[in-house]
Design a protein around this motif. Structure first.
Motif, PDB file in Angstrom:
ATOM      1  N   UNK A  60       0.823  -1.203   0.000  1.00  0.00           N
ATOM      2  CA  UNK A  60       0.000   0.000   0.000  1.00  0.00           C
ATOM      3  C   UNK A  60       0.864   1.264   0.000  1.00  0.00           C
ATOM      4  N   UNK A  61       1.998   1.204   0.673  1.00  0.00           N
ATOM      5  CA  UNK A  61       2.891   2.371   0.738  1.00  0.00           C
ATOM      6  C   UNK A  61       3.653   2.566  -0.566  1.00  0.00           C
ATOM      7  N   UNK A  62       4.115   1.516  -1.194  1.00  0.00           N
ATOM      8  CA  UNK A  62       4.946   1.644  -2.397  1.00  0.00           C
ATOM      9  C   UNK A  62       4.132   1.865  -3.658  1.00  0.00           C
ATOM     10  N   UNK A  63       2.866   1.543  -3.638  1.00  0.00           N
ATOM     11  CA  UNK A  63       2.072   1.624  -4.868  1.00  0.00           C
ATOM     12  C   UNK A  63       1.966   3.051  -5.397  1.00  0.00           C
ATOM     13  N   UNK A  64       2.231   4.045  -4.564  1.00  0.00           N
ATOM     14  CA  UNK A  64       2.086   5.433  -4.981  1.00  0.00           C
ATOM     15  C   UNK A  64       3.297   5.945  -5.742  1.00  0.00           C
ATOM     16  N   UNK A  65       4.429   5.281  -5.666  1.00  0.00           N
ATOM     17  CA  UNK A  65       5.616   5.822  -6.333  1.00  0.00           C
ATOM     18  C   UNK A  65       6.392   4.804  -7.168  1.00  0.00           C
ATOM     19  N   UNK A  66       6.049   3.519  -7.114  1.00  0.00           N
ATOM     20  CA  UNK A  66       6.805   2.554  -7.917  1.00  0.00           C
ATOM     21  C   UNK A  66       6.350   2.617  -9.371  1.00  0.00           C
ATOM     22  N   UNK A  67       7.258   2.245 -10.263  1.00  0.00           N
ATOM     23  CA  UNK A  67       6.963   2.205 -11.688  1.00  0.00           C
ATOM     24  C   UNK A  67       7.776   1.091 -12.318  1.00  0.00           C
ATOM     25  N   UNK A  68       7.274   0.580 -13.433  1.00  0.00           N
ATOM     26  CA  UNK A  68       7.968  -0.492 -14.134  1.00  0.00           C
ATOM     27  C   UNK A  68       7.317  -1.839 -13.873  1.00  0.00           C
ATOM     28  N   UNK A  69       7.309  -2.704 -14.892  1.00  0.00           N
ATOM     29  CA  UNK A  69       6.654  -4.013 -14.716  1.00  0.00           C
ATOM     30  C   UNK A  69       7.414  -4.962 -13.798  1.00  0.00           C
ATOM     31  N   UNK A  70       8.711  -4.788 -13.676  1.00  0.00           N
ATOM     32  CA  UNK A  70       9.501  -5.735 -12.880  1.00  0.00           C
ATOM     33  C   UNK A  70       9.173  -5.607 -11.400  1.00  0.00           C
ATOM     34  N   UNK A  71       9.142  -4.404 -10.880  1.00  0.00           N
ATOM     35  CA  UNK A  71       8.870  -4.224  -9.458  1.00  0.00           C
ATOM     36  C   UNK A  71       7.415  -4.553  -9.137  1.00  0.00           C
ATOM     37  N   UNK A  72       6.490  -4.309 -10.065  1.00  0.00           N
ATOM     38  CA  UNK A  72       5.095  -4.684  -9.839  1.00  0.00           C
ATOM     39  C   UNK A  72       4.945  -6.208  -9.828  1.00  0.00           C
ATOM     40  N   UNK A  73       5.655  -6.888 -10.745  1.00  0.00           N
ATOM     41  CA  UNK A  73       5.613  -8.354 -10.766  1.00  0.00           C
ATOM     42  C   UNK A  73       6.230  -8.937  -9.496  1.00  0.00           C
ATOM     43  N   UNK A  74       7.293  -8.306  -8.997  1.00  0.00           N
ATOM     44  CA  UNK A  74       7.912  -8.776  -7.760  1.00  0.00           C
ATOM     45  C   UNK A  74       6.964  -8.605  -6.578  1.00  0.00           C
ATOM     46  N   UNK A  75       6.239  -7.495  -6.533  1.00  0.00           N
ATOM     47  CA  UNK A  75       5.275  -7.277  -5.454  1.00  0.00           C
ATOM     48  C   UNK A  75       4.130  -8.285  -5.521  1.00  0.00           C
ATOM     49  N   UNK A  76       3.624  -8.553  -6.725  1.00  0.00           N
ATOM     50  CA  UNK A  76       2.560  -9.556  -6.860  1.00  0.00           C
ATOM     51  C   UNK A  76       3.027 -10.959  -6.512  1.00  0.00           C
ATOM     52  N   UNK A  77       4.276 -11.277  -6.853  1.00  0.00           N
ATOM     53  CA  UNK A  77       4.806 -12.601  -6.511  1.00  0.00           C
ATOM     54  C   UNK A  77       4.962 -12.754  -5.002  1.00  0.00           C
TER      55      UNK A  77
END
Length: 258
Positions: A60-77
């Motif tokens: 919830x904290x990182x969703x406001x500033x992260x970008x890129x498919x790699x970090x989003x995929x890492x968070x979902x994993x």
């Protein structure tokens, strides 16, 4: 039925011997389980709850500033790991350990090894991969995509997984040995085709004595109404112990351990 008595002194702390008298049969079984592994799985369940809550708050904290498919995929994993795979791994370990099932315990050890590899890979990628560096994955300059609390969770879970893997392998080895011993004892107890059933020497003496008394009673003695079954010629076979054999065709005569 009869009463079940558990022995206080066992060969190992995680062993329990249970006996039950059913008719003239003495049923004996030995439970094999790892108390250390079960205790560690209990603490791992509590830690997984904390691990999941931390990842929800961090996401919830990182969703406001992260970008890129790699970090989003890492968070979902990470969400898949803590909400689906980790509870399944703990369930397999607890079920295989308590119910003495080899497939579940083997799958638990395999998952422990896989989780160790996954966490080590994530820690390595967070330090080496360019897509996970702040200048590539964060919209705020200098804000890291992988927070220090996430690294601390990974580093704390590594020794837990390694200790569970060591105890799981030891429990699986003990379980396979015990089930193999039970199988070979059952083969020894069952007579082969054409082999007469072995009789307990005490049972043979009982039958011989009852037959002699039966012959003496038939010659002229009259039995009363309150005469015991043995004096009437009815022989009660001695209790047989299933699980440990009195006479082995390969090892010869040996006394019973009890």
């Amino acid at each position: 039925g009869g009463s079940v008595r558990r022995l206080a002194k066992c060969p190992k702390p995680c062993h329990a011997v249970a006996r039950a008298m059913v008719g003239n049969l003495c049923l004996e079984s030995e439970k094999v389980c790892s108390v250390q592994l079960q205790l560690l799985l209990f603490f791992s369940t509590l830690y997984n709850l904390l691990f999941s809550l931390i990842h929800v708050a961090v996401g919830w904290y990182k969703w406001r500033f992260i970008k890129g498919p790699v970090v989003v995929a890492l968070l979902g994993f990470n969400y898949l790991l803590c909400f689906l795979l980790e509870p399944f791994r703990i369930y397999m370990g607890s079920s295989g350990n308590l119910q003495e099932r080899v497939p579940e315990l083997f799958l638990f050890n395999f998952l422990c090894l896989a989780f160790l590899a996954i966490l080590c890979t994530e820690l390595l990628l967070c330090s080496v991969m360019e897509e996970l560096q702040p200048e590539y994955c964060s919209e705020i300059p200098g804000r890291p995509c992988v927070l220090p609390i996430e690294r601390a969770c990974y580093l704390l879970q590594l020794p837990l997984l390694f200790s569970q893997l060591v105890l799981g392998v030891a429990a699986l080895r003990s379980l396979i040995q015990e089930q193999s011993a039970r199988f070979f004892r059952s083969l020894e107890d069952s007579p082969g085709p054409g082999v007469p059933e072995r009789r307990d020497p005490g049972e043979a003496r009982l039958l011989f004595g009852s037959r002699s008394r039966l012959g003496g009673a038939a010659s002229g003695s009259v039995a009363g109404a309150n005469v015991s079954p043995l004096r009437q010629g009815i022989a009660r076979p001695a209790a047989r112990v299933l699980g440990r054999q009195l006479l082995s065709p390969t090892r010869g005569q040996r006394p019973h351990e009890d």
